[in-house]
Design a protein around this motif. Structure first.
Motif, mmCIF file in Angstrom:
data_model
loop_
_atom_site.group_PDB
_atom_site.id
_atom_site.type_symbol
_atom_site.label_atom_id
_atom_site.label_comp_id
_atom_site.label_asym_id
_atom_site.label_seq_id
_atom_site.Cartn_x
_atom_site.Cartn_y
_atom_site.Cartn_z
ATOM 1 N N ALA A 287 48.989 44.361 39.864
ATOM 2 C CA ALA A 287 47.581 44.369 39.468
ATOM 3 C C ALA A 287 47.057 42.946 39.316
ATOM 4 O O ALA A 287 45.912 42.730 38.944
ATOM 5 C CB ALA A 287 47.404 45.137 38.165
ATOM 6 N N LEU A 288 47.926 41.959 39.574
ATOM 7 C CA LEU A 288 47.517 40.564 39.470
ATOM 8 C C LEU A 288 47.339 39.956 40.855
ATOM 9 O O LEU A 288 48.107 40.244 41.778
ATOM 10 C CB LEU A 288 48.575 39.748 38.718
ATOM 11 N N GLY A 289 46.319 39.117 40.994
ATOM 12 C CA GLY A 289 46.121 38.368 42.225
ATOM 13 C C GLY A 289 46.125 36.880 41.917
ATOM 14 O O GLY A 289 45.523 36.454 40.932
ATOM 15 N N GLN B 263 42.197 48.067 42.205
ATOM 16 C CA GLN B 263 43.648 47.869 42.146
ATOM 17 C C GLN B 263 44.013 46.614 41.346
ATOM 18 O O GLN B 263 44.956 46.618 40.559
ATOM 19 C CB GLN B 263 44.220 47.777 43.557
ATOM 20 N N LEU B 264 43.255 45.558 41.537
ATOM 21 C CA LEU B 264 43.573 44.303 40.861
ATOM 22 C C LEU B 264 42.769 44.179 39.573
ATOM 23 O O LEU B 264 41.546 44.324 39.563
ATOM 24 C CB LEU B 264 43.271 43.116 41.779
ATOM 25 N N LYS B 265 43.478 43.908 38.490
ATOM 26 C CA LYS B 265 42.822 43.842 37.181
ATOM 27 C C LYS B 265 42.846 42.430 36.586
ATOM 28 O O LYS B 265 42.227 42.191 35.549
ATOM 29 C CB LYS B 265 43.511 44.810 36.209
ATOM 30 N N GLY B 266 43.612 41.566 37.188
ATOM 31 C CA GLY B 266 43.679 40.208 36.661
ATOM 32 C C GLY B 266 43.834 39.190 37.788
ATOM 33 O O GLY B 266 44.431 39.486 38.817
ATOM 34 N N PHE B 267 43.227 38.020 37.570
ATOM 35 C CA PHE B 267 43.304 36.973 38.586
ATOM 36 C C PHE B 267 43.668 35.631 37.975
ATOM 37 O O PHE B 267 43.208 35.292 36.872
ATOM 38 C CB PHE B 267 41.939 36.796 39.281
ATOM 39 N N GLU C 242 40.035 42.764 34.050
ATOM 40 C CA GLU C 242 40.306 42.578 32.621
ATOM 41 C C GLU C 242 40.511 41.120 32.241
ATOM 42 O O GLU C 242 40.262 40.716 31.110
ATOM 43 C CB GLU C 242 41.548 43.391 32.218
ATOM 44 N N PHE C 243 40.993 40.329 33.188
ATOM 45 C CA PHE C 243 41.321 38.956 32.809
ATOM 46 C C PHE C 243 41.283 38.027 34.019
ATOM 47 O O PHE C 243 41.771 38.381 35.090
ATOM 48 C CB PHE C 243 42.727 38.906 32.183
ATOM 49 N N VAL D 98 47.889 41.961 31.576
ATOM 50 C CA VAL D 98 47.481 42.759 32.736
ATOM 51 C C VAL D 98 48.712 43.337 33.420
ATOM 52 O O VAL D 98 48.750 44.521 33.776
ATOM 53 C CB VAL D 98 46.648 41.912 33.714
#
Lengths: 532, 576, 364
Positions: free
Chosen positions: C328-330, B248-252, B277-278, C320
Motif C-alpha cells: 500500500a506504499l509507493g 490501492q496505495l495509501k501512503g507515499f 492516509e500519509f 500505512v
C-alpha cells in the motif's frame, strides 16, 4: 541554411532597401535565411549603407581639401542638406568632389551647392553636364605603338586579342606574360605571370577571375578613366585571363561611387556578349558599398561573398584559396587593360615600352599642377617629366606623394627618382597605385599629414589591433601635437610615434595598417621643421 | 528504456556526446534538441557545419529544422508510419546490412514482413511527409556508416511510446549502425540524473544495474547482501501508482518530485491523493504536492551535497558540495539514512562514496567505478567492470550486449485521442530553453522571467485567424480533462491544426489537459498528443510583459519593415 | 608508416600531426605563446596579433594560431624583435583600455593587463577615450557588454556563430569604432540570443560579463573559490565550476557565478546553456525549505524539529504498511537527486518496507 548566393546578395539587397534602416536587417534575414545580426554587421561596415540618412558626402581627401572641400561641406550643411565628409572619391583631378547618392559630381563651386538649397537633386556641377563627366587624360596623341592602354585610342570590339590568345594556348600566354614583365598595377607590383600560373596549376577546377575596380587610394583615379574610356580592353583582358587560367565566371567589383564607369563596363560586356565574342565566360558586376579596404584583394572577396570587408590572413593566397575558397585570379583594372596589347604585340613589345621597369604606366597627378589627370607614360619617368606632361607646376614644389596616401611624402629633392616600383621602395616609399599628389610650399606639411592619418583611421577595417588602435592613436597624437604647437607649448605628444609605426608595420595583417604610419614618419624624416 | 533493454540489453545512449560532432548523418526525431539539450545541439550544429546531413522529424518547425537538410513535418502521433516506411524502403531496396543482420540480430524476417504494408506512398497519406522525402532519408541513413539516431520524449511520451522505440531500434539493427563511433540509438535524457536513477534501481522492475527483480539469481544475491527477504514481483510503475493513489496505495514517500505538476491528468490524481492516509515529501521547495503532505523534510540542493550524477551517455560524474545548505536543510542521503534507521534499518553510511561502493559491489556494469577513481580521472562511462578498465564510449563493440539484437515488429495504433469537431486541434506539450520541468528552480531565477514570464500556447496564423485570436491575446485552452488560460503566440513553428504549449507554468498547468493513458510497457503517459480547442477570452487584461518569441510571425522589437523592394519568398507563408 | 614530421621551435625539434597549427604544437610542447583572440573551439582569426612568431625564410612575423605547421619549419617564439612586438602591441592595447592593472578587475581577470604585465609593456602611453558603442539600455538580465574593455577580438561573435550557431551578435561598425552589436542594437532578449553566456566565457578581457555579480557587487573572480560539479538540469551532464564567495551567506558560502571548465577538458567542451550558467538563483531563494514541517491537528503545516519530523514520517509510513500491507506504499524517487540517493530510496522501499513500488519520473 542560407546559400552562398543568399549571402552574396546581402549588400546589394541592403542597398536596394535604402541602407541599414531599423528593421531592414531583420526583414532581409527572414527572406534570405542569413542571420539578422550578420546582416547588420555587414551593413554597419560599409559607409554607403550604414548612414542611410546622409544625402550628400563631400570628399575630404587631401587634393579636395587643397581645393576648398571643407568650405564646400560647410556650405552644404548651411543649405540644409544632410551632408557628411567622406574619404577619397577618386576624383582628385577634379576637386572638390561631392557624392550624391552614388553619383560623383566633380569640381563643385560653392555657389553650385548653395544654389540647390536643401534639395540634393538640384545640385548641378558645371564640370559635369547631365552629371556625366570624364577627366583629363594623355598623352593626347593616338600612339598605339607606344601605349599599352591608349586611353584616347579607338574602341576595339573585334575580340582579336582574345582569339589570338586562344590560338596560342594558355602556356604561350603565360610565357608572353612572363616576357612582358607585367607587374600588378594595383599597388603591390607582384609579377602577373606567377599569379596566373599559380591559379592554372591548382587541382581545383572551379576557378574565378576578379576585376578589382575598387579604386580608392587618395590621389588615384586611373581605373575610373580606363573603365570610362577603354572598357573594351578591360572586358577583353578579363576574357583572356579567364580562358588562360580555366575560369568561366568573372566578377567585377566596382566601388559603389562608380555609377558612370559601371555603365561603361556594363555596356562593353553587353556589346561583346551580343557579338558572342567570349563564349562560355560569364561576367558579373558587383557594387562596393563604401569601404576603401575592399581594394585589398581578400577584403574584396569577403565583400563579394556578402561579408564585412575584412582582409584574410595570407597564406593561403587567393591563387590557391580565393573567392568561396576556390583558386582566384584577381587583378587591378589597369593590369587587366594591358593584356590585349601584350597578347597582340607580344611580351617583348610591352617590356620595351618602359624605362626603368616594364611597360607603360598610368600616372595620376593632382594637387598643385596645371592639368591634373591620368597620363600613360613609360614606367620610370621622373616627377618633373610627369608634371611637365600635366602642364607644369603651379607653385614651388615642396613635397609629393608618389603613390597615394600609403606612399607617404617625399621632399622636392627626390624629384629625380624614377617613379617605379624599385627606386621608390629604396626611398622608403612606393609606387603603389601611382597616385601622385604634388604639394607646393604653401602647404603646412603637418596639416597634410593629419589629413592622411584621418583617412587611414576612417578606413581601417578594425580587424587587427595594430591598425585599429594605431591609426587612431597616431591621429590623436598628431592632433595633440598641433594643438600644443599652436598653444606655444611643446610637448612629448609624438614620443611614441616611432614605436607605434614600427608596431603597425610589423604587426598589421594587411597593407593598410602596414603603411598607415608612413605619411607621418616620412614627413617627420623629410620635413622636421614642419613639426617644430 | 524498457524498449532499449529488450532490444539491445542496455537502456542508455549507445554512443557518446563527443562522437556527435564526427557523425555524417543525424536523424533527430521527437527532440527539440536546441531547447532541451542545448549542449548536445551544439555538437549537432558542429557536425552540420562540418558537412554532416541533418534530418529532423518533428511536427513543429524548431530551431534545428532551420539547419536541417530535410524537415519531415509529420502529423503528431504518426511516428510508426514514418519509421516503418523508412524500414520498408531499406528492406525493399535491399539497403540493409545483410552481414550484421545475420550475425548479430534475430527476428528480421518478422519486421520485414510487417513493414511491407508501410509503403512510402501510404505513409505520405498518414504522416503528411512526402514519399520521396521518406525514401531519401531512408537511403541516406542506411548508406551512411556514421549515422546516428537521437530522440527524446517526443518519441516516448505516447501511448505507443515503446513501439516508437522498437521501430527506431529496428532501423538501427537492420542497418548495423551499432558498435562503432558516431552512430547508434541515442535517447537524450531529460533530467540530470535520469540515467543514474535508473542505473541505481529506482524502478519497479530492476535492481541496480538493470538486474531484474524477478530473476531468482539476482534476488538471491541481493537478499544475501542486504540480509533481508525481497519481493520477486515487479512493482507498479509511476503512471500506475498515480492511478491507484488513494485506492490501492495509501501512503507515499516522495523525494524531489512535484507529482501534481508533472503528472498527466492532474484532476484525477488530486482526487486520489485526497484518499491517501500519509505522505512524506522531501524537497528543496514547497510544491503543489505539499498540499497533501503530512511531513515535509527540507533537503539540500545539488550545490550543497556530494554524490554522483550519471548523464545520458552513461558517464558517472561527481556532484560536489560547494556551500552549506540553508537553515536546517540536509542532504537527501542523510535524511534517507535517518528515516531508514527509524524504520528499523541498520544503515551506517559515512558519506556518499560508501553508498556508491555498496551499490557497485553487486552491479557488475559499474564495478570498476568509484568516487576515488572519478576524483582522479574525471567522469567514467559504464559499462566498466573493473578498476583497470577505462569505461565504454560506445556500446556493442564486437557484439550486442544481450547476445543478439532483437527485432520487434510494431504496427501503427492511432493516438488514444484524436481531433474531432468539438476539439479540432491537436495539442502537444514540451519544454523551452529558459525553463526546466515544473520550473521550481527556473521560475525562481529572475532572468528567465524576462524572456518567458507567462504561459503561452503556440498556434498557426490560420487557426488563430479563424478564431479571431491575435498575437498576445489571452485565450482559454480546453480539452476533455480540463481547461486553462494563457497567452496566444501566433507562431511560425506549428503546423496548421496543431498547437503546442510548454509545461513549465504552475498557473497554467498543461498537464491538466493531457491524457494519462499510459504506454503499455513503461507506463509513460501520452503527454504529446491530445485533442483540444482554443478560444479567445472576452476579457483581455494587458500582458504582464509578453515579449513573444523570435519565432513569432510578428517578431519582437521595434522597426518592423513591411515592404522591401525585393521579391517575396515562399518562406513568408509559415508552416502550411 | 610515414616518418613523423617535425619542425623546430626555438631550436627544439618537435613532432607534429598534419593539420596542427604552430600554436598547437607549441602548446603541446609546453611552450607559452601569448594569445588573446584564440579559442580552440573556433577557427583561427589571427586578429589580435599577440601570437606572432618568426619563421625562418618569412619576411613577416606570422600568427602562430593560424599558421599550419609544415615539415622543417624553423620557428622562433622568443627574440628581440618578438619581445619588442609584444611590448608595443600590449602598450597599444593598454592605450585603448580602461586604466587598471592585474588585481584591479571587478569581475573576471583581464588578459590585457596580464599580458602587458608579463611582457613589461610601457604603461605610460597616453590613454584614448572609449569610442565604441555599447548597449546600455539592453535590459537582458544576464549578459553585460562593457564596450570600454572590448578589444574586438571577435571571440564572442565567432563563438555565437560557430559554436552556438545562433549568431545573435556581430562585429559592427569599423575601424576604431568596431564594436559588438545585435541587430539594430536591440536587447539580446529580442534577438536570436539563447543566453548561453558563451560570449562571457570566451571573452579574454571581461568586456562580456555576468550582469548579476557585477550589479550585486559580488567579489571579483580572483577572490572566489571554484568547486567543480555537474549541472543539475538536463541529462547532458555538463561540468561546471561553482564560483563561491566563502564568506557569503554569513559564512555558509554563496554561489555568485557559474563558469565552465576550459574547452577540451570535459564533455561540454567549455560550453554551458542558459540554465546551467545562470539559473542558480534558486540556491539562495527565500522560498527554500529551511526547517522540517509537520501537519498539525489543525490541518496546517507547522515547523518541527528534525527528530520530531523524522519520527512522524517513520511512524506514518510504518502505520500505512501495518494497516494496509507493504504494497500500500509507493516510493517516488527523483532523477534530480544523486545516484546514491536513488539507491537508498529503492533500498528503503525494497529492503526496509519490502515493496517494489518504487519509481521516478524517467520511464524513457
Amino acid at each position: 541554411m542560407p546559400s552562398q548566393e543568399d549571402r552574396a546578395r546581402v549588400p546589394e539587397a541592403l542597398e536596394a532597401a535604402g541602407g541599414l534602416r531599423p528593421g531592414v536587417a531583420r526583414a532581409l534575414a527572414r527572406q534570405t535565411g542569413v542571420p539578422e545580426a550578420e546582416i547588420y554587421g555587414v551593413g554597419s561596415f560599409f559607409h554607403l549603407l550604414s548612414e542611410p540618412e546622409v544625402e550628400v558626402r563631400v570628399c575630404q581627401g587631401l587634393s579636395c581639401r587643397l581645393a576648398g572641400a571643407e568650405a564646400l561641406l560647410e556650405a552644404a550643411r548651411e543649405s540644409g542638406l544632410k551632408a557628411e565628409g567622406c574619404q577619397c572619391l577618386a576624383a582628385c583631378d577634379q576637386p572638390p568632389a561631392l557624392l550624391r547618392r552614388r553619383r560623383v559630381l566633380p569640381a563643385l563651386r560653392l555657389d553650385e551647392v548653395r544654389g540647390a538649397g536643401a534639395d540634393p537633386g538640384a545640385i548641378r556641377a558645371a564640370a559635369a553636364p547631365d552629371d556625366v563627366w570624364a577627366g583629363q587624360v594623355g598623352p593626347e596623341a593616338d600612339d598605339p605603338e607606344h601605349l599599352a592602354i591608349n586611353l584616347l585610342g579607338p574602341l576595339d570590339w573585334s575580340g582579336a586579342a582574345f582569339a589570338r590568345a586562344a590560338s596560342m594556348g594558355a602556356a604561350a600566354v603565360f610565357d608572353g606574360l612572363e616576357r612582358s614583365g607585367l607587374q600588378g598595377r594595383g599597388g603591390a607590383g607582384f609579377p602577373a605571370h606567377i599569379k596566373w600560373r599559380g591559379v592554372a596549376s591548382q587541382a581545383e577546377t572551379e576557378r574565378y577571375v576578379i576585376l578589382n575596380a575598387d579604386e580608392g587610394e587618395p590621389g588615384t583615379f586611373k581605373d575610373r578613366e580606363v573603365l570610362l574610356r577603354r572598357p573594351d580592353r578591360v572586358v577583353e583582358g578579363l576574357a583572356i585571363a579567364a580562358a588562360a587560367v580555366g575560369a568561366t565566371q568573372v566578377y567585377c567589383y566596382l566601388r559603389g561611387e562608380f555609377e558612370i564607369p559601371w555603365q561603361a563596363l556594363e555596356g562593353a560586356i553587353t556589346r561583346f556578349d551580343a557579338e558572342g565574342r567570349f563564349p562560355g565566360i560569364a561576367f558579373h558586376l558587383h557594387a562596393g558599398q563604401g569601404a576603401y579596404i575592399c581594394g585589398e584583394e581578400t577584403a574584396l572577396m569577403e565583400a563579394l561573398e556578402g561579408g564585412r570587408g575584412m582582409p584574410r590572413l595570407k597564406p593561403p593566397f587567393p591563387t590557391e584559396k580565393g573567392l568561396w575558397g576556390k583558386p582566384t585570379l584577381i587583378h587591378n583594372v589597369e593590369t587587366i587593360a594591358c593584356l590585349p596589347g601584350i597578347v597582340l604585340r607580344g611580351g617583348d613589345w610591352f617590356r620595351e615600352l618602359g624605362r626603368t621597369g616594364a611597360g607603360t604606366k598610368l600616372y595620376c597627378v593632382s594637387g598643385h599642377v596645371a592639368r591634373p589627370g591620368v597620363y600613360e607614360l613609360p614606367l620610370g619617368v621622373t616627377l618633373d617629366e610627369l608634371v611637365e606632361t600635366a602642364g607644369g607646376y603651379t607653385g614651388r614644389l615642396q613635397a609629393f606623394s608618389p603613390g597615394g596616401a600609403s606612399s607617404g611624402f617625399l621632399p622636392a629633392d627626390k624629384r629625380d627618382v624614377p617613379l617605379d616600383f624599385k627606386a621608390l621602395a629604396a626611398e622608403g616609399s612606393m609606387l603603389g597605385s601611382a597616385g601622385v599628389v604634388v604639394l607646393d610650399e604653401s602647404v603646412d606639411m603637418a596639416w597634410a599629414v593629419a589629413q592622411q592619418l584621418r583617412f587611414f583611421e576612417a578606413e581601417s577595417c578594425g580587424q587587427c589591433a595594430p591598425c585599429r588602435i594605431g591609426t587612431r592613436f597616431l591621429r590623436e597624437r598628431l592632433d595633440a601635437h598641433r594643438a600644443a604647437v599652436a598653444g606655444a607649448g611643446r610637448g612629448e605628444a609624438l614620443a611614441q610615434v616611432a614605436e607605434v609605426a614600427w608596431q603597425m608595420n610589423e604587426g598589421s595583417i594587411c597593407g593598410l595598417g602596414q603603411a598607415a604610419a608612413l605619411p607621418l614618419t616620412s614627413a617627420l624624416e623629410h620635413f622636421p621643421d614642419a613639426f617644430a | 528504456m524498457a524498449g532499449l533493454v529488450t532490444t539491445f540489453g542496455a537502456g542508455a545512449m549507445t554512443n557518446s556526446i563527443g562522437e556527435i560532432r564526427d557523425a555524417d548523418f543525424l536523424f533527430v526525431i521527437g527532440s527539440n534538441t536546441t531547447e532541451a539539450h542545448p549542449i548536445i545541439a551544439m555538437e549537432m550544429k558542429r557536425a552540420v557545419k562540418r558537412g554532416a546531413t541533418l534530418v529532423v522529424a518533428d511536427p513543429r518547425s524548431i530551431w534545428l529544422t532551420s539547419m536541417a537538410e530535410r524537415h519531415l513535418k509529420l502529423r503528431p502521433g504518426t511516428d510508426i508510419w514514418l519509421l516503418n516506411a523508412m524500414a520498408n524502403v531499406i528492406v525493399t531496396e535491399e539497403l540493409y546490412d545483410e552481414d550484421f543482420v545475420a550475425h548479430n540480430t534475430e527476428g528480421f524476417e518478422a519486421v520485414a514482413e510487417t513493414v511491407r504494408a508501410y509503403t512510402p506512398e501510404a505513409a505520405e497519406q498518414v504522416t503528411g511527409v512526402p514519399a520521396e522525402e521518406i525514401r531519401a532519408t531512408a537511403r541516406q541513413y542506411a548508406t551512411t556508416r556514421k549515422a546516428g539516431i537521437y530522440y527524446t520524449l517526443g518519441i516516448t511520451e505516447h501511448s505507443h511510446g515503446t513501439d516508437n522505440v522498437y521501430a527506431l531500434a529496428n532501423l538501427v539493427l537492420m542497418t548495423g549502425h551499432l558498435g562503432h563511433a558516431s552512430c547508434g540509438m541515442n535517447p537524450l535524457r531529460g533530467q540530470n540524473n535520469v540515467q543514474g536513477a535508473n542505473d541505481a534501481g529506482a524502478t519497479p522492475v530492476f535492481l541496480p544495474g538493470y538486474q531484474r527483480v524477478d530473476d531468482p539469481a539476482v534476488l538471491a544475491k541481493y537478499q544475501a547482501s542486504w540480509g533481508v527477504e525481497l519481493d520477486p514481483t515487479p512493482g507498479l510503475n509511476l503512471n500506475e501508482m498515480m492511478k491507484v493513489a488513494g485506492t490501492q496505495l495509501k501512503g507515499f514517500f516522495v523525494m524531489g518530485e512535484d507529482i501534481l505538476l508533472s503528472e498527466p491528468n492532474v484532476a484525477h490524481l488530486e482526487e486520489g491523493l485526497n484518499g491517501i492516509e500519509f505522505l512524506v515529501l522531501q524537497d528543496i521547495f514547497l510544491n503543489e504536492t505539499a498540499r497533501f503532505a503530512d511531513v515535509i523534510l527540507p533537503a539540500a540542493c545539488f550545490a550543497e551535497k556530494d554524490g554522483v550524477f550519471t548523464n545520458s551517455e552513461r558517464r558517472v560524474q561527481r556532484v560536489r558540495k560547494g556551500v552549506e545548505p540553508p537553515g536546517e536543510a540536509r542532504a537527501d542521503w542523510e535524511i534517507l539514512q535517518d528515516l531508514a534507521r527509524l524504520c528499523g534499518a541498520d544503515w551506517d553510511y559515512g558519506d556518499p562514496a560508501e553508498i556508491y561502493a555498496e551499490m557497485v559491489k553487486d552491479a557488475p556494469k559499474f564495478a570498476g567505478i568509484s568516487h576515488a577513481r572519478i576524483e582522479r580521472e574525471g567522469g567514467i562511462q559504464w559499462p566498466c567492470a573493473s578498476p583497470d578498465e577505462p569505461g565504454t564510449t560506445f556500446l556493442h563493440e564486437g557484439g550486442i550486449l544481450r547476445g543478439k539484437g532483437l527485432f520487434t515488429p510494431v504496427d501503427y495504433r492511432p493516438s488514444m485521442e484524436l481531433e474531432d469537431s468539438e476539439y479540432p486541434l491537436l495539442l502537444s506539450t514540451g519544454r523551452t530553453l529558459y525553463h526546466y520541468n515544473s520550473a521550481t528552480q527556473t521560475r525562481r531565477e529572475q532572468g528567465a522571467g524576462f524572456k518567458q514570464p507567462e504561459a503561452y500556447v503556440e498556434l498557426h496564423p490560420k487557426d488563430a485567424g479563424r478564431r479571431g485570436i491575435a498575437d498576445g491575446d489571452l485565450v482559454e485552452l480546453l480539452t476533455r480533462r480540463g481547461n486553462l488560460r494563457c497567452r496566444a503566440l501566433i507562431s511560425r513553428q506549428v503546423r496548421r491544426g496543431c498547437i503546442w504549449m510548454p509545461f513549465h507554468f504552475a498557473e497554467a498547468r498543461a498537464n491538466l489537459l493531457t491524457n494519462d493513458v499510459g504506454d503499455a510497457v513503461t507506463g509513460t503517459a501520452e503527454y504529446k498528443v491530445c485533442a483540444a480547442e482554443v478560444k479567445r477570452l472576452s476579457e483581455q487584461p494587458a500582458p504582464v510583459a509578453f515579449r513573444g518569441s523570435y519565432y513569432a510571425v510578428e517578431g519582437p522589437g521595434p522597426g518592423k519593415v513591411d515592404e522591401l523592394p525585393m521579391a517575396p519568398v515562399s518562406a513568408a507563408d509559415p508552416g502550411d | 608508416m610515414t616518418q613523423p614530421q617535425t619542425l623546430t621551435l626555438n631550436g627544439r625539434e618537435l613532432a607534429f600531426a598534419p593539420g596542427e597549427t604552430v600554436l598547437e604544437v607549441a602548446q603541446r610542447a609546453g611552450s607559452f605563446i601569448p594569445t588573446l583572440c584564440h579559442d580552440p573551439r573556433l577557427a583561427p582569426a589571427g586578429a589580435c596579433r599577440t601570437c606572432l612568431v618568426e619563421i625562418e625564410g618569412w619576411r613577416r612575423m606570422a600568427p602562430a594560431c593560424a599558421t599550419p605547421a609544415t615539415a622543417g619549419m624553423a620557428i622562433t617564439s622568443e627574440s628581440g624583435r618578438i619581445d619588442r612586438h609584444r611590448k608595443s602591441l600590449m602598450a597599444l592595447y593598454l592605450a585603448d583600455h580602461p586604466e587598471g592593472f592585474v588585481g584591479s578587475e571587478l569581475g573576471a581577470p583581464d588578459q590585457v593587463y596580464q599580458l602587458a604585465e608579463r611582457y613589461a609593456a610601457p604603461t605610460d602611453w597616453p590613454r584614448m577615450d572609449n569610442i565604441r558603442a555599447g548597449r546600455p539600455l539592453d535590459e537582458n538580465p544576464y549578459i553585460l557588454f562593457d564596450a570600454t574593455k572590448c578589444i574586438a577580438c571577435a571571440r564572442c561573435t565567432r563563438y555565437c556563430d560557430e559554436v552556438e550557431a545562433v549568431t545573435a551578435i556581430t562585429l559592427a561598425g569599423r575601424g576604431s569604432q568596431t564594436t559588438i552589436a545585435t541587430v539594430d542594437n536591440l536587447s539580446l532578449l529580442d534577438t536570436t540570443c539563447e543566453m548561453c553566456g558563451g560570449c562571457i566565457d570566451t571573452c579574454p578581457t571581461g568586456a562580456m560579463a555576468e550582469k548579476i555579480p557585477l550589479l550585486t557587487a559580488a567579489r571579483p573572480e580572483r577572490e572566489l573559490t571554484k568547486v567543480r560539479t555537474t549541472c543539475n538540469y538536463c541529462g547532458v551532464g555538463c561540468q561546471m565550476d561553482l564560483n563561491i564567495d566563502p564568506e557569503g551567506n554569513g559564512g555558509r558560502g554563496k554561489v555568485v557565478k557559474i563558469t565552465s571548465p576550459a574547452p577540451g577538458t570535459t564533455t561540454n567542451d567549455g560550453n554551458l546553456c542558459v540554465k546551467g550558467r545562470f539559473a542558480y538563483d534558486f540556491i539562495d531563494h527565500e522560498d527554500r525549505l529551511t526547517t522540517p514541517l509537520v501537519r498539525g491537528a489543525d490541518g496546517q503545516l507547522q515547523p518541527a524539529s528534525w527528530s520530531e519530523a523524522l519520527q512522524r514520517a517513520a511512524e506514518g509510513l510504518l502505520g500505512v504498511a501495518e494497516r494496509h500491507g507493504k504494497d500500500a506504499l509507493g516510493f517516488i524517487s527523483s532523477s534530480r537527486c544523486t545516484v546514491e540517493e536513488n539507491y537508498l530510496v529503492q533500498k528503503m522501499a525494497r529492503a526496509v518496507f519490502g515493496t517494489n513500488h518504487v519509481h521516478q519520473c524517467a520511464a524513457t
